[in-house]
Design a protein around this motif. Structure first.
Motif, short mmCIF file in Angstrom:
data_model
loop_
_atom_site.label_atom_id
_atom_site.label_comp_id
_atom_site.label_asym_id
_atom_site.label_seq_id
_atom_site.Cartn_x
_atom_site.Cartn_y
_atom_site.Cartn_z
N VAL A 28 -17.25 35.43 46.31
CA VAL A 28 -16.09 36.24 45.93
C VAL A 28 -15.02 35.37 45.26
O VAL A 28 -14.43 35.77 44.26
CB VAL A 28 -15.50 36.96 47.16
CG1 VAL A 28 -14.15 37.57 46.85
CG2 VAL A 28 -16.45 38.01 47.65
N GLY A 29 -14.77 34.19 45.81
CA GLY A 29 -13.75 33.31 45.23
C GLY A 29 -14.06 32.92 43.80
O GLY A 29 -13.19 32.98 42.93
N MET A 36 -5.32 27.85 44.35
CA MET A 36 -5.51 27.89 45.80
C MET A 36 -6.87 28.48 46.17
O MET A 36 -7.53 27.99 47.10
CB MET A 36 -4.37 28.69 46.45
CG MET A 36 -3.03 27.98 46.37
SD MET A 36 -1.63 29.01 46.86
CE MET A 36 -1.97 29.22 48.59
N ILE A 37 -7.30 29.50 45.44
CA ILE A 37 -8.63 30.07 45.69
C ILE A 37 -9.70 29.02 45.43
O ILE A 37 -10.62 28.83 46.24
CB ILE A 37 -8.88 31.33 44.83
CG1 ILE A 37 -7.96 32.46 45.29
CG2 ILE A 37 -10.35 31.77 44.92
CD1 ILE A 37 -7.99 33.68 44.37
N VAL A 38 -9.59 28.33 44.30
CA VAL A 38 -10.57 27.29 43.97
C VAL A 38 -10.54 26.19 45.03
O VAL A 38 -11.59 25.71 45.47
CB VAL A 38 -10.28 26.69 42.56
CG1 VAL A 38 -11.13 25.47 42.30
CG2 VAL A 38 -10.52 27.76 41.49
N GLY A 90 -13.05 23.56 49.57
CA GLY A 90 -12.92 23.21 50.98
C GLY A 90 -14.08 23.75 51.80
O GLY A 90 -14.58 23.08 52.71
N LEU A 91 -14.51 24.98 51.50
CA LEU A 91 -15.64 25.53 52.23
C LEU A 91 -16.92 24.72 51.97
O LEU A 91 -17.73 24.51 52.87
CB LEU A 91 -15.86 27.00 51.84
CG LEU A 91 -14.86 27.98 52.44
CD1 LEU A 91 -14.99 29.34 51.78
CD2 LEU A 91 -15.02 28.08 53.94
N LYS A 107 0.27 33.12 38.97
CA LYS A 107 -1.17 33.43 39.02
C LYS A 107 -1.99 32.15 38.99
O LYS A 107 -2.97 32.03 39.73
CB LYS A 107 -1.57 34.32 37.85
CG LYS A 107 -1.15 35.75 38.01
CD LYS A 107 -1.64 36.58 36.84
CE LYS A 107 -1.12 38.00 36.96
NZ LYS A 107 -1.53 38.82 35.83
N ILE A 108 -1.61 31.22 38.15
CA ILE A 108 -2.34 29.95 38.06
C ILE A 108 -2.30 29.21 39.40
O ILE A 108 -3.31 28.68 39.86
CB ILE A 108 -1.79 29.06 36.93
CG1 ILE A 108 -1.93 29.76 35.57
CG2 ILE A 108 -2.46 27.70 36.91
CD1 ILE A 108 -3.33 30.08 35.15
N VAL A 109 -1.14 29.21 40.04
CA VAL A 109 -1.01 28.54 41.34
C VAL A 109 -1.94 29.18 42.37
O VAL A 109 -2.67 28.49 43.08
CB VAL A 109 0.46 28.57 41.83
CG1 VAL A 109 0.56 28.17 43.30
CG2 VAL A 109 1.32 27.68 40.96
N PHE A 110 -1.94 30.50 42.43
CA PHE A 110 -2.76 31.17 43.43
C PHE A 110 -4.25 31.08 43.11
O PHE A 110 -5.08 30.98 44.02
CB PHE A 110 -2.31 32.62 43.64
CG PHE A 110 -1.03 32.70 44.43
CD1 PHE A 110 -1.00 32.32 45.76
CD2 PHE A 110 0.14 33.12 43.83
CE1 PHE A 110 0.18 32.37 46.50
CE2 PHE A 110 1.32 33.17 44.54
CZ PHE A 110 1.34 32.80 45.89
#
Length: 104
Positions: A63-64, A92-94, A99-100, A86-89
């Motif tokens: 999903v990410g 964060m998703i990436v 991290g996962l 938007k770029i910041v968030f």
């Protein structure tokens, strides 16, 4: 190999999501076909990756990647406005996806 397939299937998620929007309710043939093929490939890849990776991690990464690429494509084509927020968030998703992978 499971991680590579998962990344590819996440990219295909962005393909089918974008094609779904362009299909105008499945009334346009080419985007509808791209949607169906992209969806089938994306789901098959996700299912394959889940044979070796935990379900929660696989789904979150899938999903990410799909969400991030879908928004980036929309911003690149002008369908969605670009903003620093938007770029910041998206970053964060990436970071969460990376991290996962690192935590696996």
């Amino acid at each position: 190999m499971a991680w590579l397939i998962l990344v590819i299937s996440g990219a295909l998620e962005a393909v089918w999501a974008t094609a779904l929007g362009k299909s105008e309710g499945f009334s346009r043939l080419t985007p509808t076909v791209v949607f169906a093929v992209g969806l089938a490939g994306s789901m098959a890849g996700l299912a394959y990756a889940m044979r070796d990776l935990p379900i929660g991690t696989s789904y979150a990464v899938w999903v990410g990647i799909g969400a991030t690429l879908t928004v980036l494509y929309a911003m690149a084509t002008g369908d969605e406005p670009v903003s620093v927020t938007k770029i910041v968030f998206l970053t964060m998703i990436v970071g969460g996806v990376v991290g996962l992978k690192a935590a696996h």
